[in-house]
Every structure is written in structure tokens, then in C-alpha cells.
Design a protein around this motif. Structure first.
Motif, PDB file in Angstrom:
ATOM      1  N   MET A 199     -22.664 -37.298  11.193  1.00 28.10           N
ATOM      2  CA  MET A 199     -21.536 -37.703  10.358  1.00 28.10           C
ATOM      3  C   MET A 199     -21.027 -39.025  10.911  1.00 28.10           C
ATOM      4  O   MET A 199     -20.813 -39.154  12.121  1.00 28.10           O
ATOM      5  N   VAL A 200     -20.839 -39.999  10.024  1.00 26.02           N
ATOM      6  CA  VAL A 200     -20.427 -41.336  10.456  1.00 26.02           C
ATOM      7  C   VAL A 200     -19.072 -41.676   9.851  1.00 26.02           C
ATOM      8  O   VAL A 200     -18.988 -42.103   8.703  1.00 26.02           O
ATOM      9  N   PRO A 201     -17.968 -41.471  10.592  1.00 27.16           N
ATOM     10  CA  PRO A 201     -16.660 -41.918  10.096  1.00 27.16           C
ATOM     11  C   PRO A 201     -16.520 -43.425  10.274  1.00 27.16           C
ATOM     12  O   PRO A 201     -17.323 -44.048  10.970  1.00 27.16           O
ATOM     13  N   ARG A 242      -4.336 -37.562  13.716  1.00 28.00           N
ATOM     14  CA  ARG A 242      -4.419 -38.764  14.548  1.00 28.00           C
ATOM     15  C   ARG A 242      -5.813 -39.383  14.460  1.00 28.00           C
ATOM     16  O   ARG A 242      -5.957 -40.613  14.428  1.00 28.00           O
ATOM     17  N   TYR A 243      -6.826 -38.534  14.420  1.00 28.22           N
ATOM     18  CA  TYR A 243      -8.198 -39.039  14.332  1.00 28.22           C
ATOM     19  C   TYR A 243      -8.406 -39.797  13.020  1.00 28.22           C
ATOM     20  O   TYR A 243      -9.010 -40.870  12.995  1.00 28.22           O
ATOM     21  N   VAL A 244      -7.889 -39.246  11.922  1.00 26.92           N
ATOM     22  CA  VAL A 244      -8.008 -39.901  10.622  1.00 26.92           C
ATOM     23  C   VAL A 244      -7.319 -41.260  10.653  1.00 26.92           C
ATOM     24  O   VAL A 244      -7.847 -42.256  10.160  1.00 26.92           O
ATOM     25  N   ARG A 245      -6.121 -41.318  11.253  1.00 26.39           N
ATOM     26  CA  ARG A 245      -5.405 -42.599  11.331  1.00 26.39           C
ATOM     27  C   ARG A 245      -6.170 -43.599  12.187  1.00 26.39           C
ATOM     28  O   ARG A 245      -6.276 -44.777  11.833  1.00 26.39           O
ATOM     29  N   GLY A 280      -9.311 -44.881  10.382  1.00 29.36           N
ATOM     30  CA  GLY A 280      -9.088 -45.546   9.108  1.00 29.36           C
ATOM     31  C   GLY A 280      -9.788 -44.884   7.946  1.00 29.36           C
ATOM     32  O   GLY A 280     -10.142 -45.540   6.964  1.00 29.36           O
ATOM     33  N   MET A 281     -10.006 -43.575   8.024  1.00 26.85           N
ATOM     34  CA  MET A 281     -10.632 -42.873   6.912  1.00 26.85           C
ATOM     35  C   MET A 281      -9.795 -43.021   5.650  1.00 26.85           C
ATOM     36  O   MET A 281      -8.587 -42.871   5.673  1.00 26.85           O
ATOM     37  N   ALA A 282     -10.462 -43.316   4.533  1.00 23.82           N
ATOM     38  CA  ALA A 282      -9.774 -43.492   3.256  1.00 23.82           C
ATOM     39  C   ALA A 282     -10.089 -42.346   2.323  1.00 23.82           C
ATOM     40  O   ALA A 282     -11.118 -41.694   2.447  1.00 23.82           O
TER      41      ALA A 282
END
Length: 274
Positions: A63-65, A256-259, A262-264
Motif C-alpha cells: 500500500m502506497v500512501p 495524525r497519520y492521515v494528516r 496528506g491523504m485526500a
């Protein structure tokens, strides 16, 4: 990051160029979200700029965020799935141009590496060896050699019983069956199944299933789902227990990980096992 105009090349055309590294930026509006199984003469770094990417090779799923890339050595067959409204950048590296891993891996990409890749993608890819672009590419490859590997990886075992379990979990991520339950379903003893998982993946069954949950969780969050909904999809009885698992594995809470990555918000989830 602002969208820029890019040379009208396809990623397979880039394979024919002899430059040390070449790059191509694509959005899902420019290309289908599914890149079928293929391979390259060059090594390929698949970079998630927005949304998320699932890369699948014969023995694993990555998985590549945003902020990460999957390194795929030359000649390795793979497929890529980009989330809806996602943006992906391909960096193809000439064999022997950099001391990069000889196996697939997830790399954490620094802001410097990302900016250099984005800059390169906006240039003429047939750049001369003595050009400013060539010198910047040299810096990029040097920085890439120092990138840190991350464990955003799910080993896909070759053994038929484990493929059966993997496909069942892909269809129903909330399945909380124990290893004893799975052993009965695949007509094995619990001990034999545990040994098989360890020998095929290097992980215990519990570790392998948690890694699976992490991959599914990252997909869900990259698609814009809430933490609560993601916990429900994975069958957790409480959001706090899901957050605890996530923090223990990746060192930060899901929010926090999403922020930080920068996941949209996007809309359609990739399929892990085909």
C-alpha cells in the motif's frame, strides 16, 4: 502541489530512453486507475502524490500512501491500482544507475526527494548528460539511495490454503475467525497451518492478519473513510482498539497519520487479491 504540464510520453516509452532516471506524472483523469500486470526494463519507483496506490507482485501487496513509494526492480512483473481521483508519479531508473534494493520495498520519501521527482517529471525526459537536469537527477538518485524502508507490505503466500484465506479476508475484512477456525476450513490441523504461515510469510498468523488489516485500513483512509467506519469495516468492537493497533504498528494514530501523509478523499477502493 500544483498540477503542471508534462511531456506527452507514456511510461512504456520512458523505458526506451537511456537517461539515468526519467519521470512521468499522471492523474486518474489522464489514465485508467488500473495498470495491468507488466514489467519494465528499468527499475520503477511508484510514487503516490495524492490518494493511494496498491501495488501487487506475485508474492506480495504494497500500500502506497502519499509521501511514500514502492520500489520495483527491473524485470519484476507487477500491477498498480490507483484510488479514484488519485495522482501517481512513475520514476524509472536505469539499471546500475543507483544502488537501490534488488527486491520490492516501500520507501519513505523525503520532501527533497519528492520535489526532485516532481521537477524531473516536468522536464524534457531526453535530457543531455551534461545538462542541469542531469545534475539534479544525480542528486535525486543519491538521495533515493538513502531513503528509509517502511513495512507497508503484505506477503502473499504461494500455498493454496493461505491464498484461500487471503481471498476470504479480501472479500470480508471484518472476518474475525481464529486460526483454529481457518484450519478447519482448509482441512488442516491448527499446528500445521501455523507452521505453513510462518514458513510462507515469515510471520505468525496473528502478525500476518494484522498486517492485512493495516493494508485494508490504509486503503480505507486513503479513500476518505472515517476512522470509525474503517474500524467497523475491519470488525473491531471499539474504535479505540483499532487506533491502538494502528498506532502500535505505524507509530501514530490514524487521524495524525492521515494528516502527516496528506491523504485526500477519493471514492473507490482497490481490490487486494485478484
Amino acid at each position: 502541489m500544483q498540477d503542471v504540464q508534462h511531456p506527452p510520453l507514456e511510461q512504456f516509452e520512458l523505458d526506451d530512453l537511456g537517461q539515468p532516471a526519467v519521470a512521468l506524472m499522471l492523474t486518474t483523469q489522464q489514465h485508467a486507475r488500473e495498470f495491468p500486470v507488466h514489467e519494465h526494463r528499468k527499475g520503477q519507483l511508484v510514487v503516490a502524490c495524492r490518494g493511494g496506490i496498491v501495488c501487487t507482485v506475485e508474492n506480495g501487496v504494497w500500500m502506497v500512501p502519499p509521501g511514500f513509494g514502492v520500489w520495483i526492480p527491473a524485470g519484476v512483473s507487477h500491477s498498480n491500482r490507483v484510488t479514484a481521483n488519485g495522482q501517481v508519479c512513475f520514476l524509472l531508473v536505469e539499471p546500475e544507475a543507483a544502488a537501490l534494493p534488488d527486491q520490492c520495498c516501500t520507501l519513505a520519501l523525503s520532501p527533497v526527494i519528492l520535489e526532485l521527482i516532481f521537477h524531473l517529471s516536468a522536464q524534457d525526459q531526453a535530457y543531455p548528460a551534461d545538462s542541469p537536469t542531469a545534475r539534479l537527477t544525480s542528486v535525486l538518485l543519491e538521495q533515493l539511495e538513502m531513503a528509509r524502508c517502511e513495512q507497508l507490505y503484505l506477503p502473499l503466500p504461494a500455498a493454496s490454503p493461505l491464498r484461500t484465506i487471503a481471498k476470504a479476508l479480501a472479500q470480508d475484512p471484518s472476518n474475525r475467525s481464529t486460526i483454529a477456525d481457518w484450519a478447519r476450513q482448509v482441512a488442516m490441523s491448527e499446528r500445521s497451518l501455523a507452521r505453513l504461515v510462518k514458513s510462507e510469510t515469515g510471520l505468525t498468523f496473528g502478525q500476518w492478519r494484522r498486517q492485512w488489516q493495516l493494508i485494508v485500513a490504509l486503503q480505507s483512509l486513503a479513500e476518505g473513510e472515517t476512522v470509525q467506519r474503517t474500524a467497523e469495516v475491519l470488525g473491531y468492537e471499539s474504535v479505540s482498539s483499532f487506533i491502538s493497533m494502528f498506532r502500535k504498528t505505524l507509530g501514530a494514530s490514524p487521524a495524525r497519520y492521515v494528516r502527516s501523509t496528506g491523504m485526500a478523499k477519493t471514492s473507490a477502493a482497490p481490490t487486494l487479491v485478484r
